[in-house]
Design a protein around this motif. Structure first.
Motif, short mmCIF file in Angstrom:
data_model
loop_
_atom_site.label_atom_id
_atom_site.label_comp_id
_atom_site.label_asym_id
_atom_site.label_seq_id
_atom_site.Cartn_x
_atom_site.Cartn_y
_atom_site.Cartn_z
N LYS A 98 42.19 40.31 39.25
CA LYS A 98 41.93 39.42 40.42
C LYS A 98 41.38 38.05 40.16
O LYS A 98 41.61 36.86 40.76
CB LYS A 98 40.77 40.13 41.30
CG LYS A 98 41.21 41.49 42.24
CD LYS A 98 40.28 42.32 42.71
CE LYS A 98 39.45 41.52 44.01
NZ LYS A 98 38.51 42.41 44.49
N THR A 101 44.13 35.93 39.34
CA THR A 101 44.85 35.37 40.28
C THR A 101 44.09 34.28 40.91
O THR A 101 44.75 33.28 41.52
CB THR A 101 45.00 36.60 41.23
OG1 THR A 101 45.79 37.48 40.67
CG2 THR A 101 45.95 36.23 42.64
N GLU A 102 42.82 34.59 41.18
CA GLU A 102 42.14 33.61 41.95
C GLU A 102 42.08 32.11 41.10
O GLU A 102 42.27 31.07 41.70
CB GLU A 102 40.62 34.01 42.07
CG GLU A 102 40.52 35.17 43.04
CD GLU A 102 39.13 35.77 43.02
OE1 GLU A 102 38.42 35.46 42.01
OE2 GLU A 102 38.81 36.53 44.01
N SER A 200 41.81 34.18 48.05
CA SER A 200 41.17 35.57 48.43
C SER A 200 42.35 36.24 49.10
O SER A 200 42.45 37.62 48.53
CB SER A 200 40.07 35.45 49.62
OG SER A 200 40.73 34.64 50.64
N ALA A 203 44.38 37.47 45.72
CA ALA A 203 43.68 38.55 44.97
C ALA A 203 43.65 39.79 45.54
O ALA A 203 43.77 40.93 45.02
CB ALA A 203 42.09 38.03 44.55
N GLN A 204 43.60 39.82 47.22
CA GLN A 204 43.60 41.20 47.67
C GLN A 204 45.03 41.62 47.34
O GLN A 204 45.18 43.09 47.41
CB GLN A 204 43.06 40.86 49.07
CG GLN A 204 43.13 42.17 49.82
CD GLN A 204 42.16 43.32 49.29
OE1 GLN A 204 41.01 42.83 49.00
NE2 GLN A 204 42.75 44.39 48.92
N ALA A 207 45.20 43.17 44.22
CA ALA A 207 44.50 44.51 44.03
C ALA A 207 45.16 45.58 44.70
O ALA A 207 45.19 46.71 44.22
CB ALA A 207 43.09 44.36 44.75
#
Length: 239
Positions: A98, A101-102, A200, A203-204, A207
């Motif tokens: 995450k 990715t961010e 965001s 990143a989700q 995840a």
């Protein structure tokens, strides 16, 4: 000429050791080995056409990295995972990937997003052809093209080591323990978020993808541990 005296000569064996190390890492990432499989220095040297010294260097570097294990008889093996170990790796992956990715989403360019989408399309094609080994390779390219874009080499190496730890199980997940089609929307959501630079959401999406694969991996680990205990786990020796 005086300045040249300060330069160390090239160590060809060290270079070969590095090449052997990279070859083994690639084979591990591709799932060419099985949990618990024994890997000998002699076999590595023969397959990679190098001497025993670089083969030994490559193997023991992987042991030092925690990718391979050295048992009490000093035999190098592929570590067998447990559900608890998968849970630990998953928790760490969620945090690190995450973060990558961010960081990547903030600076990624359109050309890199295009490459990620192209690799995803390759994944879809391989899934349709039921070529799960090629599908896993395409999935790796999707993720690591993204993580490389973050420009954080130390973080990238940490993530790669975690993927190497589970590599021996990846090719055994499909199609028995997961349906690849169920994971495709995660990549599609990721690509859409990258297009709009929404860190965001990206990143989700990562995840969710990690959690999806972790659930399948946990089922595969439990199944193969049972097979190992009954002596029915197949062994692959392809590098």
């Amino acid at each position: 000429m005086s300045g040249l005296k300060a330069i160390d000569p090239i160590d060809r064996q060290e270079t070969l050791g590095g090449m052997a190390h990279r070859s083994l890492r690639s084979a591990l990432m591709a799932g060419n080995f099985r949990p618990g499989e024994k890997i000998t220095i002699r076999a590595v040297a023969a397959v990679l056409n190098v001497s025993m010294t670089p083969a030994r260097e490559a193997l023991f570097n992987l042991v030092a990295e925690g990718i391979l294990e050295l048992d009490q008889n000093r035999t190098v093996r592929i570590p067998a995972l447990t559900p608890e170990r998968v849970a630990e790796i998953t928790a760490i992956r969620l945090s690190l990937e995450k973060l990558a990715t961010e960081a990547a989403t903030a600076i990624i360019d359109d050309e890199t997003v295009d490459r990620i989408e192209a690799f995803h399309n390759e994944l879809v094609d391989h899934f349709a052809a039921k070529d799960y080994t090629a599908m896993i390779e395409a999935n790796w390219k999707v993720h690591f093209t993204l993580y490389e874009a973050a420009g954080m080499p130390t973080l990238l190496k940490m993530i790669e080591s975690l993927w190497l730890t589970v590599g021996s199980y990846l090719v055994t997940i499909y199609p028995d323990f997961a349906t690849p089609a169920d994971g495709l929307p995660h990549h599609e959501k990721l690509i859409g978020a990258l297009r709009t630079r929404n860190a965001s959401v990206a990143a989700q999406a990562i995840a969710t993808d990690i959690q999806f694969s972790a659930e399948a991996l946990t089922r595969a680990v439990a199944h193969h541990e049972e097979r190992r205990l009954h002596g029915t786990f197949p062994i692959s020796r392809k590098l």
